[in-house]
Structures are given as structure tokens and as C-alpha cells.
Scaffold this motif. Sequence first.
Motif, PDB file in Angstrom:
ATOM      1  N   MET B   1       0.853  -1.207   0.000  1.00 31.12           N
ATOM      2  CA  MET B   1       0.000   0.000   0.000  1.00 31.12           C
ATOM      3  C   MET B   1       0.882   1.247   0.000  1.00 31.12           C
ATOM      4  SD  MET B   1      -3.144  -0.531  -0.123  1.00 31.12           S
ATOM      5  CE  MET B   1      -3.842  -2.112  -0.507  1.00 31.12           C
ATOM      6  N   SER B   2       0.402   2.249  -0.680  1.00 31.51           N
ATOM      7  CA  SER B   2       1.255   3.440  -0.693  1.00 31.51           C
ATOM      8  C   SER B   2       0.397   4.688  -0.655  1.00 31.51           C
ATOM      9  CB  SER B   2       2.124   3.441  -1.943  1.00 31.51           C
ATOM     10  OG  SER B   2       1.333   3.211  -3.066  1.00 31.51           O
ATOM     11  N   ASN B   3       1.047   5.738  -0.263  1.00 33.76           N
ATOM     12  CA  ASN B   3       0.358   7.006  -0.356  1.00 33.76           C
ATOM     13  C   ASN B   3       1.150   7.967  -1.213  1.00 33.76           C
ATOM     14  OD1 ASN B   3       2.347   7.393   1.622  1.00 33.76           O
ATOM     15  ND2 ASN B   3       1.235   9.182   2.369  1.00 33.76           N
ATOM     16  N   LEU B   4       0.388   8.823  -1.872  1.00 35.51           N
ATOM     17  CA  LEU B   4       0.987   9.752  -2.822  1.00 35.51           C
ATOM     18  C   LEU B   4       0.885  11.152  -2.236  1.00 35.51           C
ATOM     19  CD1 LEU B   4       1.813  10.415  -5.896  1.00 35.51           C
ATOM     20  CD2 LEU B   4      -0.613  10.843  -6.195  1.00 35.51           C
ATOM     21  N   VAL B   5       1.990  11.875  -2.289  1.00 34.61           N
ATOM     22  CA  VAL B   5       1.964  13.269  -1.847  1.00 34.61           C
ATOM     23  C   VAL B   5       2.480  14.140  -2.978  1.00 34.61           C
ATOM     24  CG1 VAL B   5       2.780  14.928  -0.154  1.00 34.61           C
ATOM     25  CG2 VAL B   5       2.379  12.561   0.536  1.00 34.61           C
ATOM     26  N   ILE B   6       1.663  15.119  -3.354  1.00 34.02           N
ATOM     27  CA  ILE B   6       2.067  16.091  -4.378  1.00 34.02           C
ATOM     28  C   ILE B   6       2.345  17.398  -3.644  1.00 34.02           C
ATOM     29  CG2 ILE B   6       1.317  17.317  -6.445  1.00 34.02           C
ATOM     30  CD1 ILE B   6       1.099  14.518  -7.187  1.00 34.02           C
ATOM     31  N   LYS B   7       3.562  17.919  -3.825  1.00 33.38           N
ATOM     32  CA  LYS B   7       3.951  19.120  -3.066  1.00 33.38           C
ATOM     33  C   LYS B   7       4.231  20.281  -3.994  1.00 33.38           C
ATOM     34  CE  LYS B   7       6.221  17.443   1.115  1.00 33.38           C
ATOM     35  NZ  LYS B   7       7.564  17.076   1.579  1.00 33.38           N
ATOM     36  N   GLN B   8       3.385  21.285  -3.956  1.00 31.99           N
ATOM     37  CA  GLN B   8       3.602  22.556  -4.659  1.00 31.99           C
ATOM     38  C   GLN B   8       4.176  22.379  -6.049  1.00 31.99           C
ATOM     39  OE1 GLN B   8       5.882  24.607  -1.609  1.00 31.99           O
ATOM     40  NE2 GLN B   8       3.905  25.425  -0.915  1.00 31.99           N
ATOM     41  N   LEU B  54       9.274  16.486 -16.373  1.00 35.01           N
ATOM     42  CA  LEU B  54       9.879  16.919 -15.111  1.00 35.01           C
ATOM     43  C   LEU B  54       9.194  18.211 -14.688  1.00 35.01           C
ATOM     44  CD1 LEU B  54      13.653  16.314 -15.857  1.00 35.01           C
ATOM     45  CD2 LEU B  54      12.172  14.991 -14.339  1.00 35.01           C
ATOM     46  N   PRO B  55       8.864  18.351 -13.404  1.00 32.35           N
ATOM     47  CA  PRO B  55       8.222  19.583 -12.949  1.00 32.35           C
ATOM     48  C   PRO B  55       9.233  20.729 -12.875  1.00 32.35           C
ATOM     49  CG  PRO B  55       8.584  18.101 -11.104  1.00 32.35           C
ATOM     50  CD  PRO B  55       9.028  17.364 -12.337  1.00 32.35           C
ATOM     51  N   ASP B  56       8.737  21.974 -12.991  1.00 37.74           N
ATOM     52  CA  ASP B  56       9.623  23.124 -12.807  1.00 37.74           C
ATOM     53  C   ASP B  56       9.922  23.318 -11.327  1.00 37.74           C
ATOM     54  OD1 ASP B  56       9.361  23.414 -15.505  1.00 37.74           O
ATOM     55  OD2 ASP B  56       7.734  24.875 -15.347  1.00 37.74           O
ATOM     56  N   GLN B  57       8.897  23.058 -10.531  1.00 39.05           N
ATOM     57  CA  GLN B  57       9.047  23.201  -9.076  1.00 39.05           C
ATOM     58  C   GLN B  57       8.238  22.116  -8.404  1.00 39.05           C
ATOM     59  OE1 GLN B  57       7.711  27.013  -7.544  1.00 39.05           O
ATOM     60  NE2 GLN B  57       9.002  28.008  -9.091  1.00 39.05           N
ATOM     61  N   GLY B  58       8.565  21.880  -7.143  1.00 37.07           N
ATOM     62  CA  GLY B  58       7.739  20.962  -6.369  1.00 37.07           C
ATOM     63  C   GLY B  58       8.252  19.536  -6.401  1.00 37.07           C
ATOM     64  N   ASP B  59       7.520  18.697  -5.728  1.00 37.35           N
ATOM     65  CA  ASP B  59       7.992  17.325  -5.570  1.00 37.35           C
ATOM     66  C   ASP B  59       6.797  16.374  -5.599  1.00 37.35           C
ATOM     67  OD1 ASP B  59       9.771  15.310  -5.258  1.00 37.35           O
ATOM     68  OD2 ASP B  59      10.555  15.975  -3.322  1.00 37.35           O
ATOM     69  N   ILE B  60       7.046  15.142  -5.996  1.00 39.08           N
ATOM     70  CA  ILE B  60       6.031  14.092  -5.961  1.00 39.08           C
ATOM     71  C   ILE B  60       6.608  12.947  -5.141  1.00 39.08           C
ATOM     72  CG2 ILE B  60       4.580  12.566  -7.340  1.00 39.08           C
ATOM     73  CD1 ILE B  60       5.425  14.389  -9.769  1.00 39.08           C
ATOM     74  N   LEU B  61       5.891  12.543  -4.097  1.00 36.90           N
ATOM     75  CA  LEU B  61       6.418  11.496  -3.220  1.00 36.90           C
ATOM     76  C   LEU B  61       5.466  10.314  -3.187  1.00 36.90           C
ATOM     77  CD1 LEU B  61       7.078  13.942  -0.291  1.00 36.90           C
ATOM     78  CD2 LEU B  61       8.892  12.988  -1.693  1.00 36.90           C
ATOM     79  N   ILE B  62       6.036   9.122  -3.258  1.00 34.16           N
ATOM     80  CA  ILE B  62       5.251   7.923  -2.952  1.00 34.16           C
ATOM     81  C   ILE B  62       5.958   7.265  -1.775  1.00 34.16           C
ATOM     82  CG2 ILE B  62       4.691   5.586  -3.709  1.00 34.16           C
ATOM     83  CD1 ILE B  62       3.936   6.654  -6.373  1.00 34.16           C
ATOM     84  N   ASP B  63       5.233   7.031  -0.687  1.00 29.60           N
ATOM     85  CA  ASP B  63       5.826   6.497   0.549  1.00 29.60           C
ATOM     86  C   ASP B  63       7.078   7.279   0.938  1.00 29.60           C
ATOM     87  OD1 ASP B  63       3.843   4.625   0.625  1.00 29.60           O
ATOM     88  OD2 ASP B  63       5.009   3.087  -0.410  1.00 29.60           O
ATOM     89  N   LYS B  65       9.179   8.817  -0.720  1.00 30.33           N
ATOM     90  CA  LYS B  65      10.338   8.844  -1.623  1.00 30.33           C
ATOM     91  C   LYS B  65       9.959   9.615  -2.878  1.00 30.33           C
ATOM     92  CE  LYS B  65      12.003   4.364  -0.620  1.00 30.33           C
ATOM     93  NZ  LYS B  65      10.987   3.462  -0.587  1.00 30.33           N
ATOM     94  N   SER B  66      10.865  10.490  -3.306  1.00 27.98           N
ATOM     95  CA  SER B  66      10.570  11.292  -4.490  1.00 27.98           C
ATOM     96  C   SER B  66      10.564  10.401  -5.736  1.00 27.98           C
ATOM     97  CB  SER B  66      11.613  12.385  -4.650  1.00 27.98           C
ATOM     98  OG  SER B  66      11.398  13.034  -5.875  1.00 27.98           O
ATOM     99  N   ILE B  67       9.547  10.551  -6.566  1.00 28.86           N
ATOM    100  CA  ILE B  67       9.495   9.766  -7.800  1.00 28.86           C
ATOM    101  C   ILE B  67       9.574  10.672  -9.024  1.00 28.86           C
ATOM    102  CG2 ILE B  67       8.165   7.869  -6.811  1.00 28.86           C
ATOM    103  CD1 ILE B  67       5.787   9.215  -8.534  1.00 28.86           C
ATOM    104  N   VAL B  68      10.056  11.913  -8.806  1.00 23.48           N
ATOM    105  CA  VAL B  68      10.151  12.850  -9.927  1.00 23.48           C
ATOM    106  C   VAL B  68      11.043  12.270 -11.030  1.00 23.48           C
ATOM    107  CG1 VAL B  68      11.114  15.070 -10.605  1.00 23.48           C
ATOM    108  CG2 VAL B  68       9.654  14.906  -8.600  1.00 23.48           C
ATOM    109  N   GLY B  69      10.504  12.216 -12.235  1.00 25.89           N
ATOM    110  CA  GLY B  69      11.278  11.728 -13.377  1.00 25.89           C
ATOM    111  C   GLY B  69      11.413  10.222 -13.442  1.00 25.89           C
ATOM    112  N   LYS B  70      10.781   9.504 -12.497  1.00 23.82           N
ATOM    113  CA  LYS B  70      10.879   8.039 -12.522  1.00 23.82           C
ATOM    114  C   LYS B  70       9.610   7.458 -13.152  1.00 23.82           C
ATOM    115  CE  LYS B  70      13.655   7.280  -8.437  1.00 23.82           C
ATOM    116  NZ  LYS B  70      13.509   6.940  -7.028  1.00 23.82           N
ATOM    117  N   ALA B  71       9.806   6.657 -14.182  1.00 18.31           N
ATOM    118  CA  ALA B  71       8.638   6.072 -14.849  1.00 18.31           C
ATOM    119  C   ALA B  71       8.197   4.808 -14.131  1.00 18.31           C
ATOM    120  CB  ALA B  71       8.996   5.759 -16.301  1.00 18.31           C
TER     121      ALA B  71
END
Lengths: 256, 245
Positions: B1-8, B54-63, B65-71
Motif C-alpha cells: 500500500m502506498s500514499n501519494l503526496v504532491i507538493k507545490q 519533469l516539474p519546474d518546481q515541487g515534488d512528488i512522493l510515494i511512501d 520517496k521522491s518519484i520525480v522523473g521516474k517512470a
Amino acid sequence: MGLSIKKSFAPFIFIIILLVIWELATRMLVIPTWLLPAPSLISKEMITSWPTFQQHFFATTQLAVIGFIIGVSFGLLLALILHMFPRIRATIYPLLIMSQNIPIIVLAPLLVIWFGFGIFPKIFVIILVCFFPIVIATLDGLAQTSQELMHYMQMAGASKRQIFFKLELPHALSAIFSGIKIAATYSVMGAVISEWLGANRGMGLYMTLAQSSFRTDRVFVAIVFIMLLCLCFFTIILLIEHQLVKGTKKGSAEYE
Amino acid sequence: MSNLVIKQLSKSFGSKKVLDQISFDVKVGEFVSILGPSGSGKSTLFNLIGGRYLPDQGDILIDNKSIVGKAGQMSYMPQSPSLFPWRTIMKNIVLGAELKGKPDLALAEQMLKKAGLTEVADAYPSALSGGMKQRAAFIRALLSPQDLLCLDEPFSALDEFTRLDMQNWLLSVWETYRKSVLFITHSIEEALYLSDRIVILNTNPARIKAVFEPKFERPRPPELLLTDDFLAWKRRIYQTIKTDD
């Protein structure tokens, strides 16, 4: 199967009618046999000359098959390389298209000058004629990969390798097969042309000998066998295609 | 199970800003809908989560951990079924799992049964109706090993009747398997009916306008769509979308 017999019924009847008209015309207009032999004469000649003809038939078949296999393999390989390296593709693709406009018959004398009368220049002619339709068809097939499916693969995190083997290649398969079908008939044509230029066996040689002695019936015999050979090649490839290309026929929604 | 966090999260294409400071999260086992008009950057958001942009700003986290740019960090169900025409339905539904390792065929069969697709397991997609194709596409996403499920307007191409059936079916399947879901839609009703939380976006650039948390009990019967409570929520959301900020 029943349907395909029904489908081939009309063209079959049409061919019979044409042959009857041909037969009647040669008899009623009293056309000399060196000009246009009647179908009955041609078929008689087919049977009587078979013992001497068969070595020519098998020589040409062998030549066409070898050239076809090398040509197709080489064509597929080049297409894959060009697909993987778009830079090289952009450089070479226009050249490929241009080279398709050179009639092979004008290259053949050059090949004889360079490589002599052995088997190599003959195979080379066949490779040349087989190779272009394969490259072009494969490249087009790979380029027409469905964007929708590509989008899914990328979002699902497929690697480049997975995208190629699971999406691009199977997607291009029916295009590749249409290239192969063209190449198959071209390979027989290439084999015959190469034998015109000089050979000690083969239907091309048989044709030139028959022509120079005004045995028009024998020219027709060669033509009939060349057609049969092409048809055989085509059918075999069609059968292989049927086995490999799945689910692409436009089915109606049976489970609606 | 995971949770997704989108930050700014912000993203522009050239001088055009598409996403502006988007922040929200999807908790474990939660169903979150993104509701917004067409062209509100919803697909851009999915492409960012999918690692394609890739975002200009901000971060995407699953559990965490940043998943920015990871397919491949989410399983995905696109707008159109996108089934592979040369694969049988069975082969199609295991594709998502196949990309990440060995698919679980027993589970696949069980899911096919739940979707009523057992009899077409060996058929090719061209033989299936639109609703069946969408069910197959959803199972493909469910069978993928990732715990976050992203659904991109999956029912927008279906007719009203099929859509309602599909929504009910999706709810029943989801309630059994309970993955975290991020669902994009432009239908208020659909968002209300399916989700725990609704994030409303406005356009040019996309900003979060409001977040609603309708607490309808699960399992949700189709009759819920006609209750006064449901319609009141629908009105509230509609008015929020219509007001300018």
C-alpha cells in the motif's frame, strides 16, 4: 475455408473463359505458333519438356530462395538499425527511396562486369530487389506505432526494449509481411533477370534459348512455371503470416 | 500500500503556465478524484506522476520517496482502453504486470471472472464491446504490481448506461482490492459517486480551487445518485466551479 473457395470461384471461371477465347482465336485466325501458340499446345509442351525443364526450374527456385532469405534478413537488419538510430535514418532514408527508382535491369550489366558470371552477382541482384521493399515496409510499420498504445507503455514504465518487443515489433508485423510478400515475387523476377545475363542453368537461360530459336511455346512454358513459383512463394508467406499476425482482422464485436 | 503526496507542483510549457502550486495527497487505500474542465492540465499532472515530464518546481512522493522523473511508479488506465490488438484478453490484462516481472496468472483468472470476461479470455480485443474493453483495461491496471492506480477519464467515451454499470462495477472491485486511486474526471456526479475526496481544479494555469470530502458510506448503492444529500453536494460543487476567484 468454404468462403475462400467461393471467393476464388469467379476469378477461376474468368481465367477459364480467357483461355477458351485464346484457344479459339489462335485456331480461327490461324495464328502461327511461333507468334502465339494455343494454350493446348503450351500445356502439351509443359508435359513433354518437363524432364529437361525441371533442372532449370529447380535452379531458379534455389537461386530465388537463397537470394530472398539473404535479402529479407539484410533488409530487416538495416531497418532495425535505421529505426534505432534516427540520425542515420534521416541521412539514409532519402537515398533508399531514390535507389528504388533505379530499374534493376540497368544495374545488372554492371554487376556482371564487376563480379563475373558466377552465382554471386545473381544473388546480389536478388538481394537488391528484395531488400528495398522490406526496409521501406518495416520502417513505415515501425513508424506507424499507435500513439495511444505507446502512451500506455510509457506511463506504465516500460523500458525501451519492452516497448520495442512488446509494442513496436508486433505492431509492425503486418507491414513487414506486406514487404515480404512483395520481396517474394521480386525475388523470382530477380532470379530470372539475373539468368538472362548469363547462366548455365535456370528458367532465365531456358527462356533466352527458347526465344532465340523461336520456340514461343517454350517461352510460355517458362512463363507459366515462373508464375507458379511466384504463387507458391506467396502462398507460403501468406500461411506464415496467418500464423504470426494475430487479432488484427477487423472483427465485429461478437460479444456485444 | 502506498500514499501519494504532491507538493507545490508547478509546470510550464514555454511561457504558458499549466500547473501552479498544486498540492494534495492520496492516502493509503483512498479514492481521490481530480475534477476540472478539459484542458485544465489534468493530463499534465498524470504525465508528471508517470515520470514523463519533469516539474519546474515541487515534488512528488510515494511512501516519502521522491518519484520525480521516474517512470512506472503507478499503474495506469488511459482514457481509451488501449488494448493490444494482437494479444488475447488474457495476455492483455497481464501486460502491466509483465512489464515489472512475472504476472500472477491465477489472480488474473480470478479477476477476469469478477469482470465477467472469462469466456472472452482467449478472444482478441476487436471482438469485445466498449464496456468490456474498459473492464479489461481496468483489470490490467489492477493486476500491475504498483499500489497507486491512476485512472484518466476512463469512462468518458462510454454511453450513459454503460458508464453507470462500469462505475458500479469499478466500486465493487475496488472495495475488494482497495488500492489507492487517483481518478481524473470532468463529471461532477462521477467524482461524487466514486470518491472519498474531490480536488477541484480551475484552468490557466491549474490551481486547486477547493477540496470536498463527501462522507457517503460504502458500499454505495446506485440509488445514492438520487438522494437529496447527494444532489445537495452536487449543487455545492457546481456552484464552486461556477464562481470566479
